[in-house]
Design a protein around this motif. Sequence first.
Motif, PDB file in Angstrom:
ATOM      1  N   TRP A 115       0.840  -1.204   0.000  1.00 22.73           N
ATOM      2  CA  TRP A 115       0.000   0.000   0.000  1.00 22.73           C
ATOM      3  C   TRP A 115       0.876   1.255   0.000  1.00 22.73           C
ATOM      4  O   TRP A 115       0.582   2.218  -0.712  1.00 22.73           O
ATOM      5  CB  TRP A 115      -0.904   0.033   1.233  1.00 22.73           C
ATOM      6  CG  TRP A 115      -1.832  -1.120   1.357  1.00 22.73           C
ATOM      7  CD1 TRP A 115      -2.234  -1.983   0.370  1.00 22.73           C
ATOM      8  CD2 TRP A 115      -2.507  -1.541   2.550  1.00 22.73           C
ATOM      9  NE1 TRP A 115      -3.106  -2.908   0.875  1.00 22.73           N
ATOM     10  CE2 TRP A 115      -3.304  -2.669   2.209  1.00 22.73           C
ATOM     11  CE3 TRP A 115      -2.529  -1.081   3.864  1.00 22.73           C
ATOM     12  CZ2 TRP A 115      -4.093  -3.334   3.150  1.00 22.73           C
ATOM     13  CZ3 TRP A 115      -3.324  -1.734   4.803  1.00 22.73           C
ATOM     14  CH2 TRP A 115      -4.095  -2.845   4.448  1.00 22.73           C
ATOM     15  N   VAL A 116       1.935   1.230   0.784  1.00 26.15           N
ATOM     16  CA  VAL A 116       2.829   2.385   0.869  1.00 26.15           C
ATOM     17  C   VAL A 116       3.458   2.670  -0.489  1.00 26.15           C
ATOM     18  O   VAL A 116       3.498   3.826  -0.949  1.00 26.15           O
ATOM     19  CB  VAL A 116       3.919   2.142   1.928  1.00 26.15           C
ATOM     20  CG1 VAL A 116       4.966   3.261   1.898  1.00 26.15           C
ATOM     21  CG2 VAL A 116       3.305   2.013   3.322  1.00 26.15           C
ATOM     22  N   VAL A 117       3.959   1.626  -1.150  1.00 25.96           N
ATOM     23  CA  VAL A 117       4.621   1.821  -2.447  1.00 25.96           C
ATOM     24  C   VAL A 117       3.608   2.229  -3.506  1.00 25.96           C
ATOM     25  O   VAL A 117       3.907   3.058  -4.382  1.00 25.96           O
ATOM     26  CB  VAL A 117       5.393   0.546  -2.852  1.00 25.96           C
ATOM     27  CG1 VAL A 117       6.100   0.747  -4.200  1.00 25.96           C
ATOM     28  CG2 VAL A 117       6.423   0.185  -1.777  1.00 25.96           C
ATOM     29  N   GLU A 118       2.406   1.672  -3.448  1.00 26.16           N
ATOM     30  CA  GLU A 118       1.354   2.095  -4.378  1.00 26.16           C
ATOM     31  C   GLU A 118       1.070   3.596  -4.232  1.00 26.16           C
ATOM     32  O   GLU A 118       0.929   4.311  -5.244  1.00 26.16           O
ATOM     33  CB  GLU A 118       0.077   1.297  -4.128  1.00 26.16           C
ATOM     34  CG  GLU A 118       0.114  -0.123  -4.641  1.00 26.16           C
ATOM     35  CD  GLU A 118      -1.114  -0.933  -4.245  1.00 26.16           C
ATOM     36  OE1 GLU A 118      -1.382  -1.945  -4.897  1.00 26.16           O
ATOM     37  OE2 GLU A 118      -1.796  -0.551  -3.265  1.00 26.16           O
ATOM     38  N   ASP A 119       0.992   4.067  -3.011  1.00 23.65           N
ATOM     39  CA  ASP A 119       0.721   5.495  -2.780  1.00 23.65           C
ATOM     40  C   ASP A 119       1.882   6.360  -3.276  1.00 23.65           C
ATOM     41  O   ASP A 119       1.668   7.416  -3.881  1.00 23.65           O
ATOM     42  CB  ASP A 119       0.479   5.749  -1.292  1.00 23.65           C
ATOM     43  CG  ASP A 119      -0.852   5.195  -0.809  1.00 23.65           C
ATOM     44  OD1 ASP A 119      -1.689   4.829  -1.661  1.00 23.65           O
ATOM     45  OD2 ASP A 119      -1.047   5.110   0.425  1.00 23.65           O
ATOM     46  N   ASP A 120       3.112   5.909  -3.027  1.00 23.67           N
ATOM     47  CA  ASP A 120       4.273   6.671  -3.500  1.00 23.67           C
ATOM     48  C   ASP A 120       4.326   6.691  -5.024  1.00 23.67           C
ATOM     49  O   ASP A 120       4.689   7.710  -5.635  1.00 23.67           O
ATOM     50  CB  ASP A 120       5.571   6.064  -2.951  1.00 23.67           C
ATOM     51  CG  ASP A 120       5.796   6.407  -1.486  1.00 23.67           C
ATOM     52  OD1 ASP A 120       5.106   7.304  -0.960  1.00 23.67           O
ATOM     53  OD2 ASP A 120       6.670   5.776  -0.860  1.00 23.67           O
ATOM     54  N   ASN A 121       3.981   5.574  -5.637  1.00 21.32           N
ATOM     55  CA  ASN A 121       3.967   5.502  -7.097  1.00 21.32           C
ATOM     56  C   ASN A 121       2.939   6.474  -7.674  1.00 21.32           C
ATOM     57  O   ASN A 121       3.221   7.194  -8.636  1.00 21.32           O
ATOM     58  CB  ASN A 121       3.651   4.074  -7.534  1.00 21.32           C
ATOM     59  CG  ASN A 121       3.692   3.889  -9.032  1.00 21.32           C
ATOM     60  OD1 ASN A 121       4.727   4.066  -9.667  1.00 21.32           O
ATOM     61  ND2 ASN A 121       2.555   3.524  -9.616  1.00 21.32           N
ATOM     62  N   ALA A 122       1.771   6.516  -7.064  1.00 22.38           N
ATOM     63  CA  ALA A 122       0.734   7.445  -7.521  1.00 22.38           C
ATOM     64  C   ALA A 122       1.169   8.895  -7.322  1.00 22.38           C
ATOM     65  O   ALA A 122       0.964   9.741  -8.198  1.00 22.38           O
ATOM     66  CB  ALA A 122      -0.571   7.170  -6.773  1.00 22.38           C
ATOM     67  N   ALA A 123       1.801   9.170  -6.180  1.00 19.41           N
ATOM     68  CA  ALA A 123       2.251  10.533  -5.899  1.00 19.41           C
ATOM     69  C   ALA A 123       3.325  10.991  -6.879  1.00 19.41           C
ATOM     70  O   ALA A 123       3.441  12.183  -7.178  1.00 19.41           O
ATOM     71  CB  ALA A 123       2.781  10.621  -4.467  1.00 19.41           C
ATOM     72  N   ALA A 124       4.096  10.028  -7.406  1.00 17.55           N
ATOM     73  CA  ALA A 124       5.156  10.351  -8.365  1.00 17.55           C
ATOM     74  C   ALA A 124       4.627  10.476  -9.792  1.00 17.55           C
ATOM     75  O   ALA A 124       5.392  10.773 -10.714  1.00 17.55           O
ATOM     76  CB  ALA A 124       6.249   9.285  -8.305  1.00 17.55           C
ATOM     77  N   GLY A 125       3.349  10.245  -9.964  1.00 22.23           N
ATOM     78  CA  GLY A 125       2.749  10.369 -11.291  1.00 22.23           C
ATOM     79  C   GLY A 125       2.343   9.059 -11.908  1.00 22.23           C
ATOM     80  O   GLY A 125       1.742   9.032 -12.986  1.00 22.23           O
TER      81      GLY A 125
END
Length: 369
Positions: free
Chosen positions: A325-335
């Motif tokens: 979940w954390v990496v998914e959120d970071d991926n989304a935040a990065a575009g």
Amino acid sequence: MRAHLVLVVLIAHLVSFASSLSQGSLVVDDNGTQLTYTDSGAPSGSQSYTTIFAVHGMGFNGGIFSKIQALAPTRRFRIVAVNRRGYAGSTPLSTFEQNVILNGTAEQRSEFSQTIGVELLMFMDTFIQQHDIPVFNGDRNSDGGVALLAWSIGNMAGLAAVAHIVDVPEATQSRLAARLRTFIMQESSSNALGLPAPPQNWVPLDISDPTIPAAHQYTAFAQWVSAYFDHGNLSSKDPNVISWVVPSSFTPFTVFNMSRSQYDSIVDTTDNPALDADQLALTSALEANYRASNFNSTLRSILPHMENWFITGTRSASFGPYCIWVVEDDNAAAGGGFVNFKTIDGVNHLMHWDFPELSVSVYQSMIFS
């Protein structure tokens, strides 16, 4: 009865294959540092295959990959299980390095992390040269090239390697850039990425529970981390649905499916897992490696073929389902588009031991996508 006989024959084959794996070590720097490994070998009679460099986690050496290595030749794979520093004959961390981990400056800790990453890169490059590993032609459906599979706390080394591709000789960088097609982050914890663990986080170690006797912590950890957990609806991304502490009462832990000889040869409860746990304190360096390896477009352009994946199981210990979940959120935040994700139903933290056929199929789906 027939199914039981087939299972017995399969287990006998896997045990026999594990004992016949090619073993070796490679010197990875001018100081004589060595990393040991086992190698499934090139598929017989085939000039076309893909090599996976697999990096183990805390308390389990590279032998944990022996079952998928047994299947590799029939799946056009060559799987090389690399033993990290201190494990299974690889050069131990020096007293100076241990002191840097615990008491070093931010610069010293960053340099240590860089060293671990460069050592892995040099291992891969030396192996590539010695075995004439073919380049990847860019066609995702074709063989060739290499993948890097980092499991559990082994992601600290895998991420350090990708992040420090700029710190190896130009020839090494060029050879790896022409071959590295996939980077798989399997079952990392958030703190192995340099990110905070959630307040609910618990492991049977003194970082969570100082009442567990030190002499038994890593035996307890090996059991707990190999358990199956009955989480709630993980698609909700609600931390409250995760079973943070108590495993399922109805599925045997993975280590309970090992023979005594397998356990003794694979599970490490000595100083090495303790040193791994100490490295979780390298927070700044770990987070820098994680963000560079996944979300730095300039660095990613140096490895033009590399696709990144994060995978976890629905019955894994708490940190895997939480971390995706954390990496998914970071991926989304990065575009978006930097990392691909896969959640495997019904498997735990040691998927590659309990479900080797499924695991190889999962790796195929990511490498040839």
